[in-house]
Design an enzyme around this catalytic site. Structure first.
Site, PDB file in Angstrom:
ATOM      1  N   PHE A 119       0.841  -1.204   0.000  1.00 47.07           N
ATOM      2  CA  PHE A 119       0.000   0.000   0.000  1.00 47.07           C
ATOM      3  C   PHE A 119       0.873   1.251   0.000  1.00 47.07           C
ATOM      4  CE2 PHE A 119      -2.367   3.250   2.517  1.00 47.07           C
ATOM      5  CZ  PHE A 119      -3.373   3.492   1.592  1.00 47.07           C
ATOM      6  N   LYS A 169       9.860   2.818   6.382  1.00 51.20           N
ATOM      7  CA  LYS A 169       9.226   3.125   7.674  1.00 51.20           C
ATOM      8  C   LYS A 169       9.909   2.410   8.836  1.00 51.20           C
ATOM      9  CE  LYS A 169       4.722   3.354   9.968  1.00 51.20           C
ATOM     10  NZ  LYS A 169       3.261   3.159   9.806  1.00 51.20           N
ATOM     11  N   MET A 478       0.177  33.500 -21.801  1.00 53.67           N
ATOM     12  CA  MET A 478       1.277  33.216 -22.714  1.00 53.67           C
ATOM     13  C   MET A 478       0.854  32.194 -23.762  1.00 53.67           C
ATOM     14  SD  MET A 478       4.273  34.303 -23.447  1.00 53.67           S
ATOM     15  CE  MET A 478       5.214  34.932 -22.064  1.00 53.67           C
TER      16      MET A 478
END
Length: 569
Positions: A119, A169, A478
């Site tokens: 995930f 992690k 532009m």
């Protein structure tokens, strides 16, 4: 590898914060998420480093760019894995193109999940490989001090740029009692600091023998903090100067030797000088296509010398007669030590200064619309040319570059190489956070404003009195200009018109002062609002058909400008 025992056990995240603080980092821009929760947990009670919670990861990275561009110090970003990381890719690419020092700390799934489509997992190393100076993935928490020390060094030396550090992690949560040697370990990293003596003498002799010398100065002089050395060299030798967009501010626009910005929307004097010079010295510019629209016809009569910190840039676009790989500050110091060039350039100086007076930037005043050029001129007058000017990308960017009276290095905060719409609001915020004592003015169009305006939430929250001047022409200006000029006036999806939101109510929703200016006869009085030291939005309604002129059409030589008006006509 030598181990160093810690006084007390620390998590990988705490090691990261301690290392960043020791490196001098005082501000982090970020957005939390699952993969970086250990980092944010460590940050909760950490002192000495301020965290700015952006409202979108793209906002965070542009804020870090504004911080870095205005200070010369690396900006630091923390984002989570997956979409958090991919949302900063545009900002990383922007920083890479403009040589901006960034450290991007990206969260990553835990090591066991890497490569298994866990995930919010993406292969951020491969994604960012082409747009970073280097990137790391930490696999051992004991390496964190060394990796971050190296990342900071890499980002801020040689040709500066972004470095990504990917944190799984579990690594950021790991507790360690000792660390690996934190000293730099970069045996294959080299960059030339000291200029080659023979090349220096070639440049010196070339200038001495020249009749029509010209210096093109780019952002490399800004990044080398070499403004003082540059001015000393130029003034000692009386050589005229033109600048790239990112070289704006190195030389006061009022200086008699300054011819203005070169390239597509540069001055007639600057572009004419590029075509007539017999010795062109480029210091810190990469000869990008907005300056060199046609390589075959560029500086046709010139011996070309190029000083750049990055060897790759020498001969990449323009064939160079003398290429010198060096830090700009050291090269300029070394040239100065050789003495004065002693060339006689009186006739040449008279010619280029005559061109400067003969064809300055020009616009015709509207009766029913406010002129955007006049807005920039008035802001320049009211800030005495001393404000940090941030821009988004588009017509307003070019008007700011053309008409603001820049005086100082690192004064223009803009997206050059990548041309990133949405850059403006967050970059202005980052610049103001880094320079609380300086005035920061942002020019932005109604297109780019809608890409990152969620960052307005930071203005009151952190007491950031940025003055935002929204040039509203109801168009992607532009894009519309190019469609009008080069695509048979087919205005395909460039007109915004009634689809715009009510910008005044949007400013009100964010609790900032807001004004809407429509009357050209009261403009000078209305714009005095910028003198109040509070966050504000000043929306200025301008003509949808106003063009940025003069202009070199794409692919044409620098002397084939359109929209030039001569005073003697």
């Amino acid at each position: 590898m030598n181990k160093i025992k810690l006084e007390q056990p620390k998590s990988g995240s705490r090691l990261a914060l301690d290392t960043l603080k020791d490196l001098g980092v005082d501000t982090i821009f970020g957005y939390p998420g699952g993969a970086v929760l250990p980092f944010y947990d460590a940050l909760y009670s950490f002192e000495g480093v301020k965290h700015i919670l952006a409202r979108h990861e793209q906002g965070a990275v542009h804020e870090a760019e504004g911080y870095a561009k205005s200070t010369g110090r690396p900006g630091v970003v923390v984002v989570t894995s997956g979409p958090g990381a991919t949302n900063v890719v545009t900002g990383i690419a922007d920083a890479y193109m403009d040589s901006v020092p960034l450290i991007v700390l990206s969260g990553q799934v835990a090591v066991p999940g890497i490569g298994r489509d866990a995930f919010q997992e993406v292969d951020f190393l491969d994604i960012t490989l082409p747009i970073t100076k280097y990137n790391y993935q930490v696999r051992d928490a004991s390496d964190i001090p060394r990796i971050l020390t190296e990342a900071y060094y890499l980002a801020n030396t040689g040709r500066k740029g972004p470095v990504v550090v990917d944190f799984p992690k579990n690594i950021s949560a790991d507790i360690v009692e000792e660390i690996n040697n934190p000293l730099l370990n970069l045996p294959n990293y080299e960059y030339t600091k000291y200029p080659n003596a023979d090349k220096l003498i070639e440049i010196f002799q070339g200038l001495k023998n020249a009749k029509k010398p010209l210096i093109l100065v780019g952002g490399g002089v800004q990044y080398a903090n070499a403004q003082e050395e540059f001015l000393k060299f130029v003034e000692a030798n009386n050589i005229p100067v033109t600048a790239t967009l990112l070289g704006q501010g190195i030389m006061n626009v009022a200086h008699p030797l300054y011819l203005g910005m070169a390239g597509m929307h540069g001055t007639y004097a600057a572009n004419q000088a590029l075509m007539e010079t017999d010795f062109l010295l480029n210091i810190g510019s990469r000869f990008d296509d907005r300056v060199v629209s046609n390589t075959k016809s560029f500086a046709p009569n010139a011996t070309i010398a190029h000083i750049d910190i990055d060897e790759v840039e020498i001969n990449k676009i323009v064939n160079t007669d003398i290429g010198l790989v060096s830090d700009a500050k050291r090269a300029l110091d070394a040239l100065d030590e050789l003495g004065q060039v002693g060339g006689s350039y009186d006739e040449w100086l008279e010619k280029v200064q005559s061109d400067k007076k003969r064809a300055p930037y020009y616009y015709k005043k509207h009766k029913n619309y406010i002129n955007p050029q006049e807005v920039v001129e008035l802001v320049g007058e009211y800030t005495d040319g001393e404000a940090i000017i941030a821009t988004d990308v588009g017509q307003h960017q070019m008007w700011a570059a053309q008409y603001y009276p820049f005086k100082n290095s690192k004064q223009l905060i803009t997206s050059g190489g990548l041309g990133t719409m949405g850059f403006g609001i967050p970059a202005a915020i980052g610049a103001k956070i880094a320079n609380p004592e300086k005035e920061v003015i942002l020019f932005v169009g109604d297109g780019g404003f809608q890409m990152t305006n969620q960052e307005l939430a930071l203005l009151n929250l952190h007491d950031i009195p940025v003055k935002i001047i929204l040039i509203n022409n109801g168009s992607l200006g532009m894009v519309r200009q190019w469609q009008t000029s080069f695509h048979d006036e087919n205005l395909s999806h460039s007109v915004l018109g009634n689809n715009d939101p009510n910008f005044q109510k949007l400013a009100e929703a964010y609790g900032i002062k807001h004004y809407k200016l429509t009357d050209p006869s009261t403009l000078s009085e209305d714009l005095l609002a910028i003198k109040e030291n509070v966050p504000m939005l000043i929306e200025v309604i301008v003509s949808p058909t106003e063009k940025v002129l003069p202009m070199i059409p794409p692919g044409k030589a620098n002397d084939k400008m359109i929209g030039v008006k001569f005073n003697d006509e």
